[in-house]
Design an enzyme around this catalytic site. Structure first.
Site, PDB file in Angstrom:
ATOM      1  N   ARG A 466      10.570 -22.008  72.466  1.00  0.00           N
ATOM      2  CA  ARG A 466      10.567 -23.477  72.845  1.00  0.00           C
ATOM      3  C   ARG A 466      10.898 -24.263  71.717  1.00  0.00           C
ATOM      4  NH1 ARG A 466       4.146 -22.717  71.583  1.00  0.00           N
ATOM      5  NH2 ARG A 466       4.027 -22.843  69.104  1.00  0.00           N
ATOM      6  N   GLU A 468      10.556 -25.408  68.764  1.00  0.00           N
ATOM      7  CA  GLU A 468       9.943 -25.256  67.532  1.00  0.00           C
ATOM      8  C   GLU A 468      10.590 -24.270  66.627  1.00  0.00           C
ATOM      9  OE1 GLU A 468       5.244 -24.441  65.992  1.00  0.00           O
ATOM     10  OE2 GLU A 468       5.562 -25.021  68.062  1.00  0.00           O
ATOM     11  N   TRP A 536      -2.110 -20.813  54.956  1.00  0.00           N
ATOM     12  CA  TRP A 536      -0.869 -21.160  55.062  1.00  0.00           C
ATOM     13  C   TRP A 536      -0.130 -21.192  53.883  1.00  0.00           C
ATOM     14  CZ3 TRP A 536      -3.929 -21.111  59.176  1.00  0.00           C
ATOM     15  CH2 TRP A 536      -3.590 -20.975  60.310  1.00  0.00           C
ATOM     16  N   GLU A 747       1.048 -15.735  71.983  1.00  0.00           N
ATOM     17  CA  GLU A 747       0.351 -16.754  70.978  1.00  0.00           C
ATOM     18  C   GLU A 747      -1.208 -16.853  71.242  1.00  0.00           C
ATOM     19  OE1 GLU A 747       1.094 -21.089  69.230  1.00  0.00           O
ATOM     20  OE2 GLU A 747       1.919 -20.543  71.352  1.00  0.00           O
TER      21      GLU A 747
END
Length: 903
Positions: A466, A468, A536, A747
């Site tokens: 996609r 991204e 993250w 995902e």
């Protein structure tokens, strides 16, 4: 029979183009004897392949048992120079090896001062800077003497391919790769010696927008790093008479446009073969315009660090189908990342259009909803000049299915014969292998491999299809240990964590994606100017530490250490309590199934996740300080860690030893990050186990909890529960997607629901490796290969064998020292376990819940036969050196309730 079987310099068999002034050597040893250890080594480095009598550097017979990352400390290395090296070793039996085969490494330019070339770009008098057609650059030159050697040093602001007289140089794709260009911009080295001889030549390049100035992110942002495509090239030709000629990019180069009208990662490519530049037009100045020298810097240029991106495999389609809508669709049979090559004769002017998608909808139609704004469309227009062999040059797609338009006259067989899938990823050597007695588990493992291949395209992307395809830090740190089992990822992550360090902010925060392409958008979207999140941002500590642990790379740890500290120090400065992270934005347990309806954020309190990761990163920095012998820091972060753990317990654990948050992830993190011990640990592990049982052996975890779920269970005595989770076939589970036909990791646990409908188009990748982090557990616990000492110098072999579900498992790993293998098979009244340990390593072999009287050990190679075998409260432990060993465990009259679900 002492032999050297593998030599590497900075992980490469042959290293072409490095800027390192002190490269490191490694080697692997084979021996026909057990318990072989290196005692001495000798390295020689020479400027000549055939003359080592008077080497440039000679260690002599040096007493050391080190065989990985031996630093070159000889005379200063010169740029653009090839160095040859060889090694021999002596072992603890007094044996001496022969000299190894001769390998080489070659330096690059080594300094920005050695660039004679100029950056060149389009002249705005002739071309629009935002023009879609790809730029073509060229320069003729003549050779009149015999060539001894020729090297090109090149890079681009954008992506580039090089050509010599219309033939592509090398097989690399998407050079120079994606890095934090303003800080670190890779260049490549090419050996074209065998392509040059007396005669006339034209050197050329095609340059596309790529990551540098092309469309990136779902906002389709452009020009993130710059507004101009540019080329930088320097060709050094050394003749047999010792003279040298240098061809460089400058204002004498010409530029034009060619057949590629558009090439973007999201949009795809348009190629009009009628616009190909014929040989007889090369001297026609009407199509060639002047270039312009542009003011781009040189001080950020670094020699190639990552594995190059290449086509690594070809896959033929398995079927042609007509969808209910009447579309012609090819099934490749595997969700892959790469491109389709067309091999066919097409009449002039006819167009072939290829659309790429991962899945079909429940009616069997071609489905592109989850691509969002990415078109994944490739067009080819023929010039009619004979057979075609074409594939997109500067674009890749994520797909299993290809919708074909324009080849309606072909039969199904002709279609199958005319198109082939070319798999593209960073060309990392495969290191790990796993298999079991359960074919669904084997398919899951294969899906993990394909997920890694598809998402390791120069950076560790979150998805390959996609709009991204970004280097999300959370996904990378979650998966890195699995990645390091499957493939040789040290250069891959070395390059990426250096970019992470470059993009880290002055106050220590770490962006969500590396290289950073989201700062303006994210800081506004989430209302947090720090633009960071726990789990993250913790990639800054976890990734360098994991590469150190798995590959023994202390130098990378040392160079990243200040960056790691900066992250922990940033967290400490947040809020009023230095031992809690309870401020700012956090993703939490992203995409967990216990989230509220229509929310991506799991039910586990985000500040619990943040503080747990705060503790974990602090622990890593403490341990890194110990490795680097920075003992003052080690004491400082030990004290900080103690404070965090105490505050974590006080804030998130009740006085009765139970977690206040009743989610699976809330119980997982304190177990795997060692935030609890004793009775409290036992209580939390038992409660986690009960949560799984109460959920009918289903998980409810997201990105943070899932990677550690089975580890937390197996490590704390509930291995059978972990097995039940692995083997669970109903939703939500790892095998649910396998039974739905998945060939990569999804995902979402229900990316395709049980009724065939889809999760929301908004975020539904079918190639998203994060949940593939279960691979670490397959290797470490199910098969039993783990490490004690960095680089697998000391290995832990501990297969977790159960009567539930599986009758065998086998894994092997090509470690820095050599092949490690553990294989077990459970039969009616016996368990057979085979183990292989490489030379210069040793191992602790643990057989849990087994008594020593039931164990027979056989060594399959001669040597020192004394094997230390002893009983412990947990079972049998054997201490062994290198060699092959076979263990036979009798289970007759022995309750084999190993690792029961209820303990």
């Amino acid at each position: 029979m002492l032999k050297l079987r593998t030599l590497t310099c900075e992980y490469r068999d042959f290293l072409l183009g490095t800027d390192l002034s002190h490269p490191r050597f490694s080697w692997k040893i084979t021996s026909d004897k057990n318990n072989t250890m290196q005692e001495f080594y000798q390295i020689q480095v020479s400027l000549s392949e055939n003359r080592f009598e008077n080497p440039l550097w000679d260690t002599g017979k040096y007493k050391s048992n080190q065989s990985i990352h031996i630093l070159y400390i000889g005379p200063d290395l010169n740029p653009r120079t090839r160095y040859y090296y060889r090694v021999r070793v002596w072992d603890n039996y007094g044996c001496e090896s022969e000299w190894s085969n001769i390998h080489w490494f070659e330096t690059g330019l080594m300094s920005s001062d050695n660039w004679q070339a100029k950056w060149i770009t389009l002249d705005p008098n002739f071309f629009e800077l935002e023009s879609k057609p790809i730029s073509v650059f060229r320069k003729p030159f003549k050779i009149e003497k015999k060539v001894r050697s020729a090297r090109i040093y090149a890079t681009a602001a954008g992506l580039y391919d090089l050509y010599l007289n219309n033939d592509k140089i090398g097989d690399d794709l998407f050079a120079p790769g994606w890095s934090s260009y303003k800080h670190r911009h890779q260049y490549q080295t090419y050996d074209i010696t065998d392509k040059l001889f007396p005669g006339e030549f034209v050197i050329g390049a095609m340059v596309a927008d790529g990551w540098y100035k092309g469309e990136l992110t779902w906002l389709l942002k452009r020009n993130i790093y710059g507004k101009e495509r540019a080329l930088l090239l320097q060709l050094h030709i050394v003749f047999e008479d010792g003279t040298e000629e240098v061809v460089v990019t400058d204002s004498t180069w010409k530029t034009s446009t060619g057949p590629i009208l558009l090439s973007e990662f999201y949009a795809g490519e348009i190629y009009d073969a009628r616009l190909e530049i014929r040989d007889d037009l090369y001297e026609d100045d009407s199509i060639w315009k002047k270039t312009k020298i542009c003011d781009l810097p040189f001080n950020q240029l670094v020699a190639q660090e990552n594995w190059p991106t290449k086509v690594t495999e070809n896959i033929s389609p398995i079927a042609v189908m007509k969808t209910p809508k009447g579309e012609t669709v090819l099934d490749i049979g595997q969700n892959m990342v790469g491109r389709i090559r067309i091999n066919i004769n097409i009449p002039a002017g006819e167009k072939v259009v290829l659309y790429h998608a991962e899945v079909l909808d429940k009616e069997g139609n071609f489905y592109t909803g989850n691509l969002r704004q990415a078109k994944q469309k490739v067009e080819y227009i023929s010039n009619g000049n004979g057979p075609v062999s074409y594939a997109a040059n500067f674009s890749f797609q994520g797909f299993r299915y290809v919708k074909v338009e324009g080849l309606e006259g072909l039969t199904e067989q002709e279609l199958l014969d005319s198109l082939v899938g070319e798999v593209i990823h960073s060309d990392m050597p495969r290191t790990g292998y796993f298999e079991s007695s359960n074919e669904l588990v084997n398919k899951l493992y294969n899906n993990i491999l394909w997920g890694q291949r598809g998402n390791f395209v120069d950076v560790p992307t979150d998805c390959p299809q996609r709009d991204e395809r970004l280097g999300w830090t959370g996904d990378a740190q979650i998966f890195i240990r699995t990645a390091a089992y499957n493939y040789q990822v040290a250069p891959f992550f070395t390059k990426w964590v250096r970019d992470l360090k470059s993009d880290q902010t002055a106050n220590g925060t770490v962006p969500f994606v590396i290289p950073d392409a989201l700062e303006d958008y994210i800081s506004g979207m989430w209302g947090d100017n720090n633009y960071t999140s726990s789990a993250w941002g913790d990639a800054v500590t976890i990734c360098p530490w994991t590469i150190y642990r798995t590959f023994g790379d202390e130098r990378l740890l040392e160079e990243q250490y200040e960056s790691m500290k900066a992250w922990v120090d940033y967290i400490r400065a947040q809020g009023a309590n230095p031992y809690l992270w309870n401020t700012g934005f956090h993703f939490g347990d992203w995409l967990a199934l216990d989230a509220e309806e229509d929310s991506y954020f799991g039910a586990t309190p985000e500040h619990l996740v943040a503080t747990a990761y705060y503790a974990y990163s602090t622990q890593i920095v403490r341990d890194a300080a110990k490795v680097l012998n920075i003992m003052e820091d080690a004491r400082k972060y030990e004290q900080l860690l103690s404070g965090i753990i105490q505050e974590f317990k006080k804030t998130f654990i009740s006085t009765d030893g139970k977690m206040k948050a009743n989610t699976q992830t809330a119980h997982i993190l304190p177990l795997v990050f060692n935030l609890v011990d004793g009775k409290v640990r036992e209580q939390i592990a038992a409660d986690l186990n009960q949560l799984i049982i109460d959920n009918n052996y289903h998980l409810s975890t997201g990105f943070v909890g899932t990677p550690y779920l089975c580890i937390a269970l197996s490590e704390n005595g509930y291995h059978e529960t972990a097995l039940r989770l692995l083997l669970q076939e109903s939703y939500p589970s790892w095998l649910f997607s396998v039974l739905q036909g998945a060939t990569t990791i999804w995902e979402h646990w229900d990316g395709i629901k049980q009724d065939g409908s889809f999760w929301s188009d908004n975020m539904n990748s079918y190639n998203h490796y994060a949940y593939g982090a279960i691979g670490e557990w397959l290797y470490r616990y199910l098969a039993g290969i783990d490490l004690v000492e960095a680089g697998y110098r000391t290995i832990k072999i501990q297969p977790h064998i159960s009567t539930y579900g599986l009758s065998s498992a086998k894994a092997s790993l090509e470690s820095p020292y050599g092949t490690i293998l553990c294989s077990w098979e459970r039969k009616e009244e016996i368990i057979n376990i085979d183990v292989e340990i490489p030379v210069n390593s040793k191992a602790e072999i643990w057989l849990k819940d087994i008594s020593i009287e039931k164990v027979t050990v056989q060594t399959l190679t001669p040597g020192e036969e004394n094997i230390a075998v002893s009983n412990t409260t947990d079972g049998v432990v054997c201490l062994v050196g290198s060699g092959c060993y076979s263990f036979h465990v009798e289970t007759r009259n022995m309750p084999l309730n190993l690792q029961s679900a209820t303990k």
